[in-house]
Design an enzyme around this catalytic site. Structure first.
Site, PDB file in Angstrom:
ATOM      1  CB  CYS A 117      15.605  25.837  -2.842  1.00 19.10           C
ATOM      2  SG  CYS A 117      16.120  25.319  -4.475  1.00 19.10           S
ATOM      3  CG  HIS A 248      17.595  29.311  -1.614  1.00 20.02           C
ATOM      4  ND1 HIS A 248      18.634  28.439  -1.832  1.00 20.02           N
ATOM      5  CD2 HIS A 248      16.829  29.284  -2.741  1.00 20.02           C
ATOM      6  CE1 HIS A 248      18.495  27.900  -3.026  1.00 20.02           C
ATOM      7  NE2 HIS A 248      17.422  28.393  -3.601  1.00 20.02           N
ATOM      8  CG  ASN A 278      19.449  27.577  -6.526  1.00 17.35           C
ATOM      9  OD1 ASN A 278      19.655  26.890  -5.529  1.00 17.35           O
ATOM     10  ND2 ASN A 278      18.234  27.898  -6.937  1.00 17.35           N
TER      11      ASN A 278
HETATM   12  O1  UT7 Z   1      15.745  27.981  -5.809  1.00 20.52           O
HETATM   13  C1  UT7 Z   1      14.445  28.487  -5.986  1.00 20.52           C
HETATM   14  C2  UT7 Z   1      14.047  28.311  -7.359  1.00 20.52           C
HETATM   15  N1  UT7 Z   1      14.607  29.141  -8.379  1.00 20.52           N
HETATM   16  C3  UT7 Z   1      14.548  30.473  -8.427  1.00 20.52           C
HETATM   17  O2  UT7 Z   1      14.254  31.139  -7.478  1.00 20.52           O
HETATM   18  C4  UT7 Z   1      14.798  31.136  -9.748  1.00 20.52           C
HETATM   19  C5  UT7 Z   1      13.742  32.161 -10.029  1.00 20.52           C
HETATM   20  N2  UT7 Z   1      13.783  32.744 -11.362  1.00 20.52           N
HETATM   21  C6  UT7 Z   1      14.857  33.441 -11.853  1.00 20.52           C
HETATM   22  O3  UT7 Z   1      15.901  33.527 -11.234  1.00 20.52           O
HETATM   23  C7  UT7 Z   1      14.687  34.137 -13.169  1.00 20.52           C
HETATM   24  O4  UT7 Z   1      13.317  34.074 -13.544  1.00 20.52           O
HETATM   25  C8  UT7 Z   1      15.552  33.573 -14.333  1.00 20.52           C
HETATM   26  C9  UT7 Z   1      17.019  33.946 -14.081  1.00 20.52           C
HETATM   27  C10 UT7 Z   1      15.386  32.079 -14.423  1.00 20.52           C
HETATM   28  C11 UT7 Z   1      15.136  34.206 -15.645  1.00 20.52           C
HETATM   29  O5  UT7 Z   1      15.263  35.614 -15.557  1.00 20.52           O
HETATM   30  P1  UT7 Z   1      14.047  36.547 -16.046  1.00 20.52           P
HETATM   31  O6  UT7 Z   1      14.512  37.929 -15.886  1.00 20.52           O
HETATM   32  O7  UT7 Z   1      12.825  36.114 -15.280  1.00 20.52           O
HETATM   33  O8  UT7 Z   1      13.952  36.207 -17.581  1.00 20.52           O
HETATM   34  P2  UT7 Z   1      12.704  35.626 -18.397  1.00 20.52           P
HETATM   35  O9  UT7 Z   1      12.460  34.207 -18.050  1.00 20.52           O
HETATM   36  O10 UT7 Z   1      11.559  36.578 -18.266  1.00 20.52           O
HETATM   37  O11 UT7 Z   1      13.253  35.722 -19.864  1.00 20.52           O
HETATM   38  C12 UT7 Z   1      13.570  36.990 -20.482  1.00 20.52           C
HETATM   39  C13 UT7 Z   1      14.237  36.713 -21.801  1.00 20.52           C
HETATM   40  C14 UT7 Z   1      13.497  35.683 -22.674  1.00 20.52           C
HETATM   41  O12 UT7 Z   1      13.647  36.084 -24.018  1.00 20.52           O
HETATM   42  P3  UT7 Z   1      12.437  36.820 -24.792  1.00 20.52           P
HETATM   43  O13 UT7 Z   1      11.266  35.852 -24.702  1.00 20.52           O
HETATM   44  O14 UT7 Z   1      12.202  38.092 -24.035  1.00 20.52           O
HETATM   45  O15 UT7 Z   1      12.994  36.996 -26.148  1.00 20.52           O
HETATM   46  C15 UT7 Z   1      14.270  34.398 -22.447  1.00 20.52           C
HETATM   47  O16 UT7 Z   1      14.189  33.525 -23.540  1.00 20.52           O
HETATM   48  O17 UT7 Z   1      15.536  36.144 -21.574  1.00 20.52           O
HETATM   49  C16 UT7 Z   1      15.671  34.930 -22.313  1.00 20.52           C
HETATM   50  N3  UT7 Z   1      16.550  34.040 -21.576  1.00 20.52           N
HETATM   51  C17 UT7 Z   1      17.879  34.027 -21.725  1.00 20.52           C
HETATM   52  N4  UT7 Z   1      18.692  34.738 -22.526  1.00 20.52           N
HETATM   53  C18 UT7 Z   1      20.009  34.490 -22.458  1.00 20.52           C
HETATM   54  C19 UT7 Z   1      16.201  33.134 -20.615  1.00 20.52           C
HETATM   55  N5  UT7 Z   1      17.314  32.509 -20.162  1.00 20.52           N
HETATM   56  C20 UT7 Z   1      18.351  33.053 -20.836  1.00 20.52           C
HETATM   57  C21 UT7 Z   1      19.734  32.829 -20.816  1.00 20.52           C
HETATM   58  N6  UT7 Z   1      20.530  33.567 -21.631  1.00 20.52           N
HETATM   59  N7  UT7 Z   1      20.318  31.928 -19.999  1.00 20.52           N
END
Ligand code: UT7
Length: 321
Positions: A117, A248, A278
């Site tokens: 990215c 980005h 993204n």
């Molecule tokens: O291009 C450069 C590379 N990429 C990035 O910069 C992306 C960086 N990361 C992010 O954007 C975020 O970390 C995500 C959007 C991927 C995830 O958001 P988050 O606020 O960090 O969520 P999390 O991974 O801490 O997950 C929180 C909860 C989890 O459930 P539990 O364990 O709390 O029950 C996940 O299983 O949200 C759940 N979850 C979802 N729920 C509904 C994760 N993905 C989803 C989803 N829909 N799509």
């Protein structure tokens, strides 16, 4: 010091017609439009239609035509083409060589770069150095990705984030003028120790993009803030001098945190990830084009580009339009 600067003459983009909305993703994945919108800012993304497949080169060519037309340059004017992509058509020949042949840029050298990215910032930096050193006068810097084919569509932590698309800028040498314009500074940084946080294996049965989202998030904010400040300082400027930041487009929360860290209001930040998700190396030119067409990029505007991605790879640059 060279008395040549490289100037961004134009930007052009291409995205596939097929729109995939959060609502449609709800139909096959345990997620919701509310969750995706609140956690990422993304509402929809473009993806290549399986019925009408397009490669990174196909999209890069279309975006290049748009950029070249706007710049008023012809295929014969192009001396070099760099394509940033992590979804190349082949390991070799390079995607850039396909772009070169389709565009009939018969005078141009062409090669690919891999910095995920941060690819666009890396390719723009290398192209800038080639132009300033006299290796090339006019170059195409292309970011093009078909990320949809690298995704595990049952992994809700990744597949909701990404989209396909391409963006290109035309870079051209200009004798230094007063007031100065062109690329003023760039900064690159890599931290390979964090490679496992975000990866797409080239071999084996598990050839899907995998990410530890939470950890990537924290590093992304930290690296983008640091890289932004370094490029601004190198340019001899202050954060308040910057008219537009084009980051980005990974997650609106990352972008907002960057703006907060820099104490910059969000109206100085280009954001269009709600429409495209993204798109990795294509995301900066896609957001840049929209800001330019909206009248937010004018002669003399000071623009900061900043990208971060797998590697980890980080890149930033400041230019005067
Ligand atoms: O291009 C450069 C590379 N990429 C990035 O910069 C992306 C960086 N990361 C992010 O954007 C975020 O970390 C995500 C959007 C991927 C995830 O958001 P988050 O606020 O960090 O969520 P999390 O991974 O801490 O997950 C929180 C909860 C989890 O459930 P539990 O364990 O709390 O029950 C996940 O299983 O949200 C759940 N979850 C979802 N729920 C509904 C994760 N993905 C989803 C989803 N829909 N799509």
């Amino acid at each position: 010091m060279s008395d040549i600067k490289s100037r961004i003459l134009s930007v052009g983009t291409f995205v596939p017609d097929k729109v995939l909305t959060n609502k449609e993703i709800e139909g096959f994945l345990d997620t919701s439009d509310e969750w995706i919108t609140a956690r990422t800012g993304i509402k929809e993304r473009r993806i290549v239609d399986k019925e009408h497949p397009m490669s990174a080169a196909d999209m890069g060519v279309k975006a290049s035509y748009a950029a070249m037309e706007r710049a008023g340059v012809t295929a014969d004017d192009i001396d070099g083409i760099i394509v940033a992509t992590f979804t190349p058509d082949n390991f070799f020949p390079s995607t850039a060589c396909r772009v070169q042949s389709d565009l009939k840029c018969n005078n141009a050298f062409a090669f690919d770069m891999s910095a995920a990215c941060a690819g666009f910032a890396y390719a723009l930096t290398v192209a800038n150095n080639m132009v300033v050193s006299g290796q090339a006068r006019t170059m195409l810097v292309v970011g093009s990705e078909v990320i949809s084919k690298t995704l595990d569509w049952s992994d809700r932590g990744t597949c909701i984030l990404f989209g396909d698309g391409a963006g290109v800028v035309v870079l051209q040498a200009e004798k230094n003028r007063n007031p100065v314009r062109g690329i003023l500074s760039s900064y690159l940084f890599s931290d390979g120790t964090l490679g496992d946080l975000l990866k797409l294996p080239a071999w084996g049965d598990e050839r899907f993009l995998r990410m530890k989202g939470n950890e990537v998030f924290k590093h992304a904010v930290r690296f983008m803030t640091d890289a932004s400040l370094r490029a601004i300082t190198k340019a001899g400027l202050d954060v308040n001098d910057i008219d537009l930041i084009v980051p980005h487009q990974a997650n609106i929360r990352i972008i907002s945190a960057l703006a907060e860290q820099l104490s910059v209001p969000m109206d100085k930040v280009a954001v269009n990830l709600e429409k495209y998700g993204n798109t990795s190396s294509a995301s900066i030119p896609l957001a840049f084009e929209e800001a330019w067409l909206d009248g937010r990029v004018k002669d003399g505007s000071k623009v900061l580009f900043v990208g971060v991605g797998g590697g980890f790879s980080v890149g930033s640059m400041v230019c005067v339009m």
